[in-house]
Scaffold this motif. Structure first.
Motif, PDB file in Angstrom:
ATOM      1  N   MET A   1       0.833  -1.175   0.000  1.00 26.81           N
ATOM      2  CA  MET A   1       0.000   0.000   0.000  1.00 26.81           C
ATOM      3  C   MET A   1       0.880   1.242   0.000  1.00 26.81           C
ATOM      4  O   MET A   1       1.845   1.303   0.721  1.00 26.81           O
ATOM      5  N   THR A   2       0.500   2.198  -0.791  1.00 32.66           N
ATOM      6  CA  THR A   2       1.241   3.455  -0.816  1.00 32.66           C
ATOM      7  C   THR A   2       0.269   4.609  -0.685  1.00 32.66           C
ATOM      8  O   THR A   2      -0.930   4.483  -0.962  1.00 32.66           O
ATOM      9  N   THR A   3       0.801   5.744  -0.254  1.00 35.01           N
ATOM     10  CA  THR A   3      -0.047   6.926  -0.151  1.00 35.01           C
ATOM     11  C   THR A   3      -0.415   7.445  -1.530  1.00 35.01           C
ATOM     12  O   THR A   3      -1.381   8.174  -1.672  1.00 35.01           O
ATOM     13  N   ARG A   4       0.342   7.072  -2.560  1.00 35.64           N
ATOM     14  CA  ARG A   4      -0.006   7.488  -3.926  1.00 35.64           C
ATOM     15  C   ARG A   4      -1.321   6.835  -4.344  1.00 35.64           C
ATOM     16  O   ARG A   4      -2.161   7.457  -4.983  1.00 35.64           O
ATOM     17  N   VAL A   5      -1.525   5.581  -3.983  1.00 31.07           N
ATOM     18  CA  VAL A   5      -2.762   4.871  -4.308  1.00 31.07           C
ATOM     19  C   VAL A   5      -3.932   5.431  -3.495  1.00 31.07           C
ATOM     20  O   VAL A   5      -5.025   5.619  -4.007  1.00 31.07           O
ATOM     21  N   PHE A   6      -3.686   5.701  -2.217  1.00 29.62           N
ATOM     22  CA  PHE A   6      -4.741   6.161  -1.316  1.00 29.62           C
ATOM     23  C   PHE A   6      -4.808   7.679  -1.219  1.00 29.62           C
ATOM     24  O   PHE A   6      -5.560   8.211  -0.414  1.00 29.62           O
ATOM     25  N   GLY A   7      -4.020   8.397  -2.013  1.00 29.82           N
ATOM     26  CA  GLY A   7      -3.953   9.850  -1.954  1.00 29.82           C
ATOM     27  C   GLY A   7      -5.290  10.554  -1.890  1.00 29.82           C
ATOM     28  O   GLY A   7      -5.516  11.390  -1.003  1.00 29.82           O
ATOM     29  N   PRO A   8      -6.236  10.253  -2.796  1.00 28.12           N
ATOM     30  CA  PRO A   8      -7.527  10.944  -2.743  1.00 28.12           C
ATOM     31  C   PRO A   8      -8.276  10.723  -1.427  1.00 28.12           C
ATOM     32  O   PRO A   8      -9.025  11.585  -0.985  1.00 28.12           O
ATOM     33  N   LEU A   9      -8.049   9.579  -0.772  1.00 26.83           N
ATOM     34  CA  LEU A   9      -8.715   9.310   0.503  1.00 26.83           C
ATOM     35  C   LEU A   9      -8.060  10.052   1.666  1.00 26.83           C
ATOM     36  O   LEU A   9      -8.648  10.196   2.729  1.00 26.83           O
ATOM     37  N   MET A  10      -6.825  10.526   1.460  1.00 23.04           N
ATOM     38  CA  MET A  10      -6.091  11.216   2.515  1.00 23.04           C
ATOM     39  C   MET A  10      -6.455  12.699   2.618  1.00 23.04           C
ATOM     40  O   MET A  10      -6.286  13.302   3.672  1.00 23.04           O
ATOM     41  N   VAL A  11      -6.956  13.273   1.552  1.00 20.89           N
ATOM     42  CA  VAL A  11      -7.261  14.702   1.526  1.00 20.89           C
ATOM     43  C   VAL A  11      -8.282  15.020   2.618  1.00 20.89           C
ATOM     44  O   VAL A  11      -9.298  14.353   2.749  1.00 20.89           O
ATOM     45  N   GLY A  12      -7.961  16.035   3.409  1.00 16.59           N
ATOM     46  CA  GLY A  12      -8.869  16.469   4.464  1.00 16.59           C
ATOM     47  C   GLY A  12      -8.541  15.907   5.829  1.00 16.59           C
ATOM     48  O   GLY A  12      -9.060  16.389   6.830  1.00 16.59           O
ATOM     49  N   HIS A  13      -7.679  14.891   5.903  1.00 16.72           N
ATOM     50  CA  HIS A  13      -7.293  14.338   7.204  1.00 16.72           C
ATOM     51  C   HIS A  13      -6.185  15.178   7.812  1.00 16.72           C
ATOM     52  O   HIS A  13      -5.377  15.778   7.110  1.00 16.72           O
ATOM     53  N   THR A  14      -6.144  15.229   9.126  1.00 15.38           N
ATOM     54  CA  THR A  14      -5.067  15.897   9.837  1.00 15.38           C
ATOM     55  C   THR A  14      -4.313  14.862  10.657  1.00 15.38           C
ATOM     56  O   THR A  14      -4.819  13.764  10.901  1.00 15.38           O
ATOM     57  N   GLY A  15      -3.121  15.234  11.074  1.00 15.59           N
ATOM     58  CA  GLY A  15      -2.322  14.307  11.859  1.00 15.59           C
ATOM     59  C   GLY A  15      -1.076  14.962  12.404  1.00 15.59           C
ATOM     60  O   GLY A  15      -0.863  16.162  12.247  1.00 15.59           O
ATOM     61  N   LEU A  16      -0.244  14.155  13.014  1.00 15.65           N
ATOM     62  CA  LEU A  16       0.976  14.610  13.660  1.00 15.65           C
ATOM     63  C   LEU A  16       2.162  13.905  13.018  1.00 15.65           C
ATOM     64  O   LEU A  16       2.135  12.678  12.840  1.00 15.65           O
ATOM     65  N   VAL A  17       3.191  14.666  12.673  1.00 13.99           N
ATOM     66  CA  VAL A  17       4.411  14.068  12.127  1.00 13.99           C
ATOM     67  C   VAL A  17       5.158  13.412  13.292  1.00 13.99           C
ATOM     68  O   VAL A  17       5.530  14.066  14.255  1.00 13.99           O
ATOM     69  N   LEU A  18       5.360  12.098  13.194  1.00 12.04           N
ATOM     70  CA  LEU A  18       6.051  11.354  14.233  1.00 12.04           C
ATOM     71  C   LEU A  18       7.547  11.265  13.987  1.00 12.04           C
ATOM     72  O   LEU A  18       8.336  11.214  14.927  1.00 12.04           O
ATOM     73  N   ALA A  19       7.936  11.196  12.720  1.00 13.57           N
ATOM     74  CA  ALA A  19       9.349  11.047  12.381  1.00 13.57           C
ATOM     75  C   ALA A  19       9.599  11.590  10.982  1.00 13.57           C
ATOM     76  O   ALA A  19       8.725  11.570  10.138  1.00 13.57           O
ATOM     77  N   VAL A  20      10.821  12.074  10.788  1.00 15.01           N
ATOM     78  CA  VAL A  20      11.268  12.526   9.471  1.00 15.01           C
ATOM     79  C   VAL A  20      12.372  11.559   9.047  1.00 15.01           C
ATOM     80  O   VAL A  20      13.284  11.273   9.817  1.00 15.01           O
TER      81      VAL A  20
END
Length: 62
Positions: A1-20
């Protein structure tokens, strides 16, 4: 699974960066909200840093 595939489903979500990672090119993000509202029920995702948007006024202590 990649965020490229799920990208449209991610729009509008918020979150916290845990690691860079990868010299600042990737970020592990913990998404906010109930698990059943998250894409595929997964809370932590890896994003390309340039795909993230910082919300005004949001800090680590919020």
């Amino acid at each position: 699974m990649t965020t490229r595939v799920f990208g449209p489903l991610m729009v509008g979500h918020t979150g916290l960066v845990l690691a860079v990672m990868r010299d600042g090119r990737l970020a592990v993000v913990k998404l906010d909200g109930p698990e059943h509202d998250l894409p595929n029920g997964i809370r932590r995702w890896t994003f390309h840093w340039g795909d993230l948007v910082q919300l005004p006024g949001r800090t680590r202590s919020d």
